[in-house]
Scaffold this motif. Structure first.
Motif, PDB file in Angstrom:
ATOM      1  N   THR A  23       0.832  -1.202   0.000  1.00 53.39           N
ATOM      2  CA  THR A  23       0.000   0.000   0.000  1.00 53.39           C
ATOM      3  C   THR A  23       0.870   1.258   0.000  1.00 53.39           C
ATOM      4  O   THR A  23       0.569   2.208  -0.701  1.00 53.39           O
ATOM      5  N   ILE A  24       1.962   1.229   0.766  1.00 50.73           N
ATOM      6  CA  ILE A  24       2.865   2.380   0.803  1.00 50.73           C
ATOM      7  C   ILE A  24       3.453   2.620  -0.585  1.00 50.73           C
ATOM      8  O   ILE A  24       3.481   3.746  -1.079  1.00 50.73           O
TER       9      ILE A  24
ATOM     10  N   ASP B  87       2.815   5.751  -3.535  1.00 52.77           N
ATOM     11  CA  ASP B  87       3.835   6.546  -4.200  1.00 52.77           C
ATOM     12  C   ASP B  87       3.379   7.028  -5.573  1.00 52.77           C
ATOM     13  O   ASP B  87       3.924   7.980  -6.110  1.00 52.77           O
ATOM     14  N   LEU B  88       2.375   6.345  -6.134  1.00 47.29           N
ATOM     15  CA  LEU B  88       1.874   6.748  -7.449  1.00 47.29           C
ATOM     16  C   LEU B  88       0.721   7.747  -7.378  1.00 47.29           C
ATOM     17  O   LEU B  88       0.205   8.162  -8.409  1.00 47.29           O
TER      18      LEU B  88
ATOM     19  N   CYS C 278       7.579  15.613  -9.019  1.00 45.12           N
ATOM     20  CA  CYS C 278       7.499  16.366 -10.270  1.00 45.12           C
ATOM     21  C   CYS C 278       6.233  17.215 -10.331  1.00 45.12           C
ATOM     22  O   CYS C 278       6.261  18.336 -10.836  1.00 45.12           O
ATOM     23  N   PHE C 279       5.124  16.707  -9.801  1.00 44.04           N
ATOM     24  CA  PHE C 279       3.873  17.476  -9.812  1.00 44.04           C
ATOM     25  C   PHE C 279       3.991  18.700  -8.913  1.00 44.04           C
ATOM     26  O   PHE C 279       3.668  19.820  -9.319  1.00 44.04           O
TER      27      PHE C 279
END
Length: 156
Positions: A5-6, A10-11, A18-19
């Motif tokens: 889940t961690i 990350d996605l 970058c966002f």
């Protein structure tokens, strides 16, 4: 929390470095716009002028390296700054193939007005001098790391 889940978290868009950097960059540059308008400068033109206020004249190649911009990107900026009367472009005295960019008296005098920009921007962004310096140092370290990053292969 489950390790899968961690990793999957990350996605998430809000977790992407970058966002955050992209949105921060656009937002900060937008905050500069009305401040620089008083100087008749765009943000990229302001960066050129900052480099020239540090040292002038400068060769096109030198400005390209300092600003981390391609010469093809700089040429339109120089044309506009020349039209504004802030810079002049001439052949370099030591190398006829090189282009020298120099401040005009008007461009040099503009520096006095520009002295108010950093303080104004810190106030607009809610930063004090120490906070702005720490943020700048972090960004420079990140730029250095990105510049020296590996080929971009996925880690197994």
């Amino acid at each position: 929390m489950d390790p899968i889940t961690i990793v999957e978290n990350d996605l998430l868009l809000d977790h992407q470095l970058c966002f955050g950097l992209s949105v921060a960059s656009r937002s900060v540059i937008a905050a500069y716009k009305p401040v620089l308008a008083a100087l008749q400068l765009t943000h990229p033109q302001y960066l050129v002028m900052l480099a020239l206020w540090e040292k002038a004249p400068r060769r096109l190649k030198d400005l390209s390296e300092v600003l981390l911009l391609e010469s093809a990107t700089l040429s339109p900026l120089f044309k506009r700054l020349e039209v504004l009367g802030y810079i002049s472009r001439t052949k370099d005295n030591t190398d006829e193939r090189a282009l020298a960019i120099d401040l005009t008296p008007e461009g040099a005098a503009l520096r006095q007005q520009a002295l108010r920009v950093p303080g104004t921007m810190m106030a607009r962004l809610g930063l004090d001098r120490e906070g702005a310096l720490a943020l700048h140092q972090s960004m420079m370290a990140l730029i250095d790391a990105a510049t020296h990053a590996d080929s971009g292969e996925l880690i197994a």
